[in-house]
Scaffold this active site. Structure first.
Site, PDB file in Angstrom:
ATOM      1  N   GLN A 248      -8.644   1.290   5.814  1.00  0.00           N
ATOM      2  CA  GLN A 248      -8.229   1.811   4.513  1.00  0.00           C
ATOM      3  C   GLN A 248      -7.619   0.740   3.617  1.00  0.00           C
ATOM      4  O   GLN A 248      -7.849   0.718   2.421  1.00  0.00           O
ATOM      5  CB  GLN A 248      -7.279   3.002   4.667  1.00  0.00           C
ATOM      6  CG  GLN A 248      -5.902   2.702   5.221  1.00  0.00           C
ATOM      7  CD  GLN A 248      -5.211   3.940   5.803  1.00  0.00           C
ATOM      8  OE1 GLN A 248      -4.763   4.818   5.093  1.00  0.00           O
ATOM      9  NE2 GLN A 248      -5.150   3.990   7.134  1.00  0.00           N
TER      10      GLN A 248
ATOM     11  N   GLU B  53       0.610   9.201   9.023  1.00  0.00           N
ATOM     12  CA  GLU B  53       1.085   8.773  10.346  1.00  0.00           C
ATOM     13  C   GLU B  53       2.581   9.020  10.527  1.00  0.00           C
ATOM     14  O   GLU B  53       3.069   9.123  11.637  1.00  0.00           O
ATOM     15  CB  GLU B  53       0.786   7.284  10.574  1.00  0.00           C
ATOM     16  CG  GLU B  53       1.462   6.379   9.565  1.00  0.00           C
ATOM     17  CD  GLU B  53       1.255   4.885   9.835  1.00  0.00           C
ATOM     18  OE1 GLU B  53       0.940   4.507  10.970  1.00  0.00           O
ATOM     19  OE2 GLU B  53       1.417   4.089   8.886  1.00  0.00           O
TER      20      GLU B  53
ATOM     21  N   ARG C  52       4.209   5.344   6.796  1.00  0.00           N
ATOM     22  CA  ARG C  52       5.220   5.595   7.818  1.00  0.00           C
ATOM     23  C   ARG C  52       6.394   6.381   7.236  1.00  0.00           C
ATOM     24  O   ARG C  52       6.974   7.221   7.904  1.00  0.00           O
ATOM     25  CB  ARG C  52       5.704   4.234   8.352  1.00  0.00           C
ATOM     26  CG  ARG C  52       6.243   4.279   9.764  1.00  0.00           C
ATOM     27  CD  ARG C  52       5.112   4.348  10.779  1.00  0.00           C
ATOM     28  NE  ARG C  52       5.627   4.360  12.139  1.00  0.00           N
ATOM     29  CZ  ARG C  52       5.082   5.044  13.141  1.00  0.00           C
ATOM     30  NH1 ARG C  52       4.013   5.776  12.942  1.00  0.00           N
ATOM     31  NH2 ARG C  52       5.581   4.998  14.345  1.00  0.00           N
TER      32      ARG C  52
ATOM     33  N   VAL D  91       0.834  -1.209   0.000  1.00  0.00           N
ATOM     34  CA  VAL D  91       0.000   0.000   0.000  1.00  0.00           C
ATOM     35  C   VAL D  91       0.868   1.257   0.000  1.00  0.00           C
ATOM     36  O   VAL D  91       0.400   2.323  -0.362  1.00  0.00           O
ATOM     37  CB  VAL D  91      -0.962   0.067   1.212  1.00  0.00           C
ATOM     38  CG1 VAL D  91      -2.012  -1.026   1.121  1.00  0.00           C
ATOM     39  CG2 VAL D  91      -0.229   0.016   2.535  1.00  0.00           C
ATOM     40  N   ASP D  92       2.138   1.111   0.398  1.00  0.00           N
ATOM     41  CA  ASP D  92       2.990   2.289   0.544  1.00  0.00           C
ATOM     42  C   ASP D  92       3.553   2.799  -0.785  1.00  0.00           C
ATOM     43  O   ASP D  92       4.147   3.868  -0.829  1.00  0.00           O
ATOM     44  CB  ASP D  92       4.146   1.986   1.500  1.00  0.00           C
ATOM     45  CG  ASP D  92       3.649   1.753   2.916  1.00  0.00           C
ATOM     46  OD1 ASP D  92       2.680   2.428   3.298  1.00  0.00           O
ATOM     47  OD2 ASP D  92       4.208   0.901   3.616  1.00  0.00           O
TER      48      ASP D  92
END
Lengths: 418, 418
Positions: A298, A246, A191, A142-143
């Protein structure tokens, strides 16, 4: 006799990683002369180390097809990084031992940078130990931080979720702002890279539309500038929607979330940057706020997955098997963008050694001068990734997701302490 | 000349309150002999007090039709409760004055219990002041706490959102639990009643499916029993999904969230019961946790609205106008359930004086003996409310929601301090 295949899911799951599994298994089933059974690792690579192999031949064609519309990791995933070859050679040898015991000639590893590194190491060790094995990495995260591919399966769907949520919650706040909440904060995953938070920008069509502020990990957080921006938005539009990643950090490099609230026991609460930002808004500006933390919702939101993402996730699985059948080794299929508009893409290929452990970051030119929004170049990149809807079937008002039998193959080896 | 109508949205918005607005306006437009223009209050009842009336005649038929699939309050809502007649008679007199100035003969007030009370008072005062006005309340609340109606428009969609989110996030946690998060906590809205959290139970099909624990405001929270239940779930199924209502209270009657975390400035953080529960889990059991706070995302989620809810929201708007045209006054259309399965319902009618300021709570027989789950009777009640999907149209991967012109009618009165 054709060799069997081993497929494993690795790291945080996504709305579409099972679509990739579906692509792998359906394509393998279409080539019974070349590939025997696909064994899936129960809980990722742990399944190989512990010889817990799920026999996908026990699953019906309908169940396998349903994986295409089922979120999360149907076989179980794992946050488990194999150590370096030198540090823990025994683990790699165990993998080869299990592969040998079950006549596995193909290793498909579906994950992020760490996983591509593992697949690469297994491929080298196999040769070294005289058990050559075809190792194909399959991108997933997802990143959106894998190099060598234009985008990563999993990202498009979380991007769509965040853009939709921003638009919907933005309408909510706009309608209540006169007498109630003026600042709404949505915390997203991410992150290290701001891709997911950046995708919220897709919700804006016209000047004044939310989001009004995006806080990215790439831009050091400055409280005073942030508060000025929030105040300007409230004064001009009546409200302000903030999307915060985040992973946002302060100038000294610490996570903003670490400055945050303490729980009932006095411990710092992790994973909550939204309340920190909310407290600043209340303290500094006095506005009423609300915040949402989407967390797993999500990345599990298959109900609002991007059709483009689903298609690409499936295509990566299919391509992985096709690459293996074509005799390629230590490679990963990739998404190659040929044009933005109309969006055209094709399947490409990257060497695992080029992909392993490299983190791709968001280009600097995708962030605007204020640091609080993205550029048109970024939007041009993002737009096609959320295009199209691919709804799962519903029964009784709820998505009907695949239920697997998950029958394990009989063990042939002594136990191994992973 | 036919009298004009005034329509206002009140209180927290929902995914379908605009479908009700659509029903009101389309039905009024179909009766031009009886109803002139529908004026919508800008920000609810404030629009009437401050004479900010949105002229819905300026909106095209397409825009009004699009309200059916647009979440939140298109005309602006307000958290604004009129005081008692004795305390602030001037406010009520002002309403009548504005209605008189714009030849408004119909007052449609779309909200919860407070709003039904206001509509009731306006109806009485109008008669008293020699300006009789037809006052019709229209039910709306995600909290499902209005009496006299089987369910409230807005609730079915938030219920569906929470059930879908629970199923999806549950699959995510299940696939990661071996090496990562074992306890996932989803915080839902519901300050006084547990309806929204209870709806998560619809996600469970088989023994062991999430949710494993539901924390309802109706059941005093007992930390030790809760932790035992979480531990049992993790030991038996490998993970635990907890759905917690923001309104959960301890035995002494205080909100559990108030025992919670303090922000960077030492203030108690409101609206976050999930981190409090998470800290208990970590401290008491040592499990890795994650939590999500859906906040406005849940009530704005038109993309996953219940088709039943959309239909009923529209039907309430239409029925409100039809009741007015039939000469009824000081009433509210209601949803009358005729059978659970197959689900059959019809439009009924309740007197505003019976509905005003009464809060309907979840029946005790809907909560099981453990206090941590709901009964089959509750599920039977809930099931039809989330049935059916009603997807909005999409453009460029995002829902295309109505954009209104929101043109204000020229003022005819001096300003009023609301």
């Amino acid at each position: 006799m054709p060799k069997n295949a081993f497929y494993a899911q690795s790291g945080g799951v996504t709305a579409v990683i099972n679509a990739t599994a579906c692509g792998v298994i359906e394509t393998a089933r279409a080539h019974p002369q070349e590939i025997g059974t696909v064994y899936a690792g129960a809980h990722g690579i742990l399944g190989a180390l512990q010889e817990e192999l799920i026999d996908t031949a026990e699953e019906s064609a309908e169940t396998i097809a349903a994986l295409r519309h089922t979120p999360a990791g149907a076989f179980g995933s794992a946050r488990y990084k194999l150590k370096g070859l030198e540090e823990n050679r025994a683990q790699y040898e165990r993998l080869i031992e299990v592969f040998r015991a079950h006549d596995i000639g193909y290793f498909f590893y579906n994950g992020g940078g760490d996983s591509q590194d593992t697949a690469h190491k297994v491929s080298r060790l196999g040769e070294h130990l005289g058990y050559p094995i075809t190792c194909i990495g399959i991108p997933k995260t997802v990143d959106n931080d894998l190099p060598g591919t234009d985008s990563c399966p999993g990202f498009g769907s979380v991007a769509k979720y965040i853009a939709v949520a921003t638009r919907e919650a933005g309408l909510d706040v706009a309608s209540m702002a006169r007498t109630s909440t003026k600042v709404f904060i949505l915390e997203t995953m991410g992150r290290h890279a701001g891709w997911i938070a950046a995708a919220s920008a897709l919700a804006r069509e016209e000047e004044g539309d939310p989001p009004h502020v995006i806080l990215l990990p790439e831009v050091p957080f400055e409280q005073q500038r942030f508060l000025e921006r929030v105040r300007a938005s409230v004064e001009r539009f009546g409200y302000c929607v903030v999307v915060v990643s985040e992973g946002v950090r302060t100038a000294d490099g610490g996570f903003l979330s670490d400055q945050g609230s303490r729980d009932a026991f006095g411990h710092v609460q992790l994973g909550g940057v939204a309340p920190v930002v909310a407290a600043m808004v209340k303290e500094g500006l006095g506005y009423k706020y609300h915040y949402a933390i989407a967390d797993y919702l999500q990345r599990a939101a298959r109900h609002i997955a991007s059709a483009t993402d689903v298609e690409q996730a499936y295509a990566m699985g299919r391509a992985a098997v096709e690459l293996a059948l074509a005799g390629r080794n230590a490679v990963m299929p990739t998404i190659v963008r040929e044009s933005d508009e109309p969006y055209r893409w094709r399947v490409g290929e990257a060497a695992l050694e080029d992909v392993a452990n490299v983190e791709a970051s968001m280009p600097a030119e995708y962030i605007d001068d204020s640091g609080f929004f993205v550029t048109e170049a970024c939007l041009r990149y993002l737009r096609p990734l959320i295009a199209g809807e691919d709804y799962p079937p519903y029964v009784n008002g709820l998505p009907a997701y695949a239920r697997l039998r998950r029958r394990l193959v009989e063990k042939r080896l002594p136990a191994f302490e992973a």
